[in-house]
Scaffold this active site. Structure first.
Site, short mmCIF file in Angstrom:
data_model
loop_
_atom_site.label_atom_id
_atom_site.label_comp_id
_atom_site.label_asym_id
_atom_site.label_seq_id
_atom_site.Cartn_x
_atom_site.Cartn_y
_atom_site.Cartn_z
CE1 TYR A 1 -19.12 -67.77 83.25
CE2 TYR A 1 -17.61 -69.23 84.41
CZ TYR A 1 -18.89 -68.94 83.95
OH TYR A 1 -19.91 -69.82 84.18
CG ASN B 1 -29.53 -69.19 85.10
OD1 ASN B 1 -28.71 -69.81 85.77
ND2 ASN B 1 -29.94 -69.61 83.90
CG ASP C 1 -29.15 -56.27 77.45
OD1 ASP C 1 -28.48 -56.87 78.33
OD2 ASP C 1 -28.61 -55.55 76.58
CB VAL C 2 -29.46 -59.43 82.54
CG1 VAL C 2 -30.62 -60.40 82.55
CG2 VAL C 2 -28.23 -60.02 81.84
CG ASP D 1 -32.37 -65.61 77.34
OD1 ASP D 1 -32.05 -66.58 78.04
OD2 ASP D 1 -31.58 -65.08 76.53
CB ILE E 1 -24.28 -77.79 83.22
CG1 ILE E 1 -23.98 -77.64 84.73
CG2 ILE E 1 -25.71 -78.24 82.98
CD1 ILE E 1 -24.10 -78.90 85.56
CE LYS F 1 -21.02 -67.35 86.21
NZ LYS F 1 -22.48 -67.12 86.26
#
Ligand code: NAD
Length: 212
Positions: A122, A57, A30-31, A4, A155, A126
């Site tokens: 977003y 994720n 850092d993705v 992360d 969530i 997605k």
């Protein structure tokens, strides 16, 4: 390997795992950075001897409607929520094929439904994660590597920000928001040998939201 950009929280997750008797270590990643992924895969191989499961994720949202948001926000959301999945999968491909492992990509109910009509980047990201997961499942199938996506509903995590939890709970037939552990359970099932014939599938974890 827990990866992360929030190092203190990542280290706390590792402590939780080790205190429960598991083995884990933290790596800053850092993705959205391709070189960082190369380094992360090298670290995973160095410590664990290989990679048999990858969870893509990480994600951020844009809580702004189209008329308010900017190209800068759009690019940032796409980089972290969408391009990261491409980079991570590509970086880990050789190791996943060696182990005949599997991948789970976190998408969202908002790749199937339009949500609240806000958060355009977003929604783009997605939707792309959902389609890429199926495309990648077909690409990896000859090597025996499975790829699936999970689609959480509401969530209770920091990504929801100040959004009224009661309003979100009321929107789901089970009349509550979900807990992170309830998504993790689905992810672990897809990662496990119990899911050995499941690939290219989408697994909704949403308290019934999309069934309406
Ligand atoms: N919580 C929900 O209601 C919900 C619903 C549908 C989908 N999701 C998805 O679930 C996934 C996990 O989100 P969450 O709900 O746990 O929220 P969260 O905000 O707690 O977790 C997101 C994580 O991504 C990390 N991250 C952000 N930018 C990063 C970067 N550049 N490099 C590495 N890590 C980075 C954050 O530090 C954080 O730990 C996300 O992909 C999110 O879009 C969440």
């Amino acid at each position: 390997m827990v990866a992360d950009v929030q190092d203190e929280l990542g280290e706390a997750v590792v402590r939780e795992i080790t205190e429960a008797g598991g083995q884990a270590f933290y790596h800053h990643l850092d993705v959205s950075d391709e070189q960082a992924w190369t380094d992360a895969v090298a670290k995973a191989v160095e410590v664990m001897g290989g990679i048999d499961f990858l969870a893509n994720n990480a994600g951020i949202g844009d809580n702004e409607p189209l008329d308010v948001t900017s190209k800068e926000t759009y690019d940032r959301v796409i980089a972290i929520t969408q391009t990261s999945v491409f980079l991570g999968t590509k970086a880990a491909e050789a190791e996943l094929k060696k182990s005949q492992g599997s991948v789970v990509n976190t998408s969202s109910i908002f790749c199937i439904a339009g949500g609240f009509g806000t958060s355009p980047a977003y929604a783009f990201a997605k939707g792309a994660v959902r389609t890429f997961s199926k495309n990648n499942a077909l690409g990896f199938a000859p090597a025996g590597v499975r790829v699936n996506s999970i689609h959480p509903g509401f969530i209770d995590t920091p990504i929801l920000g100040e959004t009224d939890r009661q309003m979100l709970a009321d929107a789901a037939p089970l009349k509550r928001v979900g807990q992170p552990e309830e998504v993790a359970a689905a992810l672990l099932f897809l990662a496990s040998d119990d899911a050995s014939f499941i690939t290219g599938a989408e697994f909704v974890v949403d308290g019934g939201f999309l069934a309406q």
